[in-house]
Design a protein around this motif. Structure first.
Motif, short mmCIF file in Angstrom:
data_model
loop_
_atom_site.label_atom_id
_atom_site.label_comp_id
_atom_site.label_asym_id
_atom_site.label_seq_id
_atom_site.Cartn_x
_atom_site.Cartn_y
_atom_site.Cartn_z
N GLU A 77 0.83 -1.20 0.00
CA GLU A 77 0.00 0.00 0.00
C GLU A 77 0.87 1.26 0.00
O GLU A 77 0.57 2.24 -0.70
N ALA A 78 1.96 1.23 0.78
CA ALA A 78 2.88 2.38 0.81
C ALA A 78 3.52 2.59 -0.56
O ALA A 78 3.67 3.73 -1.01
N ALA A 79 3.90 1.52 -1.21
CA ALA A 79 4.52 1.62 -2.54
C ALA A 79 3.54 2.21 -3.55
O ALA A 79 3.93 3.01 -4.41
N ARG A 80 2.27 1.82 -3.44
CA ARG A 80 1.25 2.40 -4.32
C ARG A 80 1.06 3.88 -4.01
O ARG A 80 0.89 4.70 -4.93
N PHE A 81 1.07 4.23 -2.74
CA PHE A 81 0.90 5.62 -2.32
C PHE A 81 2.03 6.50 -2.88
O PHE A 81 1.78 7.60 -3.37
N VAL A 82 3.25 6.01 -2.81
CA VAL A 82 4.41 6.77 -3.28
C VAL A 82 4.53 6.75 -4.80
O VAL A 82 4.84 7.77 -5.43
N GLY A 83 4.31 5.58 -5.39
CA GLY A 83 4.48 5.46 -6.84
C GLY A 83 5.89 5.81 -7.27
O GLY A 83 6.86 5.35 -6.67
N ASP A 84 6.01 6.64 -8.30
CA ASP A 84 7.32 7.07 -8.80
C ASP A 84 7.74 8.43 -8.26
O ASP A 84 8.68 9.05 -8.77
N THR A 85 7.04 8.92 -7.23
CA THR A 85 7.38 10.23 -6.65
C THR A 85 8.80 10.19 -6.10
O THR A 85 9.18 9.23 -5.43
N PRO A 86 9.61 11.22 -6.35
CA PRO A 86 10.96 11.27 -5.77
C PRO A 86 10.91 11.15 -4.26
O PRO A 86 9.96 11.61 -3.62
#
Length: 210
Positions: A77-86
């Motif tokens: 879920e955290a990885a989805r939240f962050v995505g490709d954001t720096p």
């Protein structure tokens, strides 16, 4: 600083990720347009034991973790939240290795770099008493984000520090835009060469406008 950046913090039960050393909590403070615009936080049950010293430091008990969602669900879920954001963190070398380890257990890999507010503050705020996150927060009179050594509070403190560092760059060197790529380059410049590096960048930006 206008760019969207995900500032993360992990609480863990040790210092080196592995089978018996895992993340126990993650916090993410998303900054954009000079402010925190979104947040993510969760405890993570990775089936590991928290020593009493760390339990006392963080306030995260083994009982709390037993009731927490599974680490793989939280991290996905955290990885989805962050995505490709720096990405950014305070003492990013620590959080980066746990981020990478937890991603690897999901068969995922990080694609973006980390900016480090510890390295940047050493270069841009040499007058600070020291460069611990709590010290810098008090010294610069940044907002109180809550209990230290809890993931979201620390992520928000690091986010506020990141914004201060961006403001410092713009105020002192009148740079047109402060982005994540510049921060990642700057943190690799030795402290003695930071000012010449930024003055040269300033002159190049002025020259491109003229």
């Amino acid at each position: 600083m206008r760019q969207r950046i995900a500032v993360i913090d992990f609480e863990t039960n040790g210092v080196t990720p592995g089978r018996d050393c895992r993340a126990t909590e993650i916090g993410v403070a998303m900054v954009e347009d000079g402010r925190v615009v979104d947040r993510f936080q969760s405890l993570m049950n990775a089936g590991v034991w928290v020593p009493p010293m760390i339990e006392q430091l963080t306030g995260i008990s083994n009982a709390m973790l037993r009731a927490a969602p599974p680490a793989h669900e939280v991290m996905r879920e955290a990885a989805r939240f962050v995505g490709d954001t720096p990405l950014a963190a305070h003492n990013a070398s620590f959080d980066r290795k746990f981020w990478d380890h937890e991603l690897s257990l999901l068969g995922l890999a990080r694609r973006q770099d980390f900016a480090c507010t510890l390295l940047l503050s050493r270069r841009l705020l040499p007058q600070a008493p020291d460069h611990k996150l709590g010290t810098l927060t008090r010294w610069a009179k940044l907002p109180d984000a809550g209990r230290a050594h809890r993931a979201l509070a620390d992520a928000e403190m690091a986010a506020n520090l990141l914004l201060l560092l961006g403001d410092t760059l713009q105020r002192q060197f009148h740079l047109a835009d402060i982005d994540h790529a510049l921060l990642c380059k700057l943190q690799k410049v030795t402290a003695a060469k930071v000012k010449p590096y930024l003055l040269d960048l300033q002159s190049r930006q002025i020259g491109s406008i003229a």
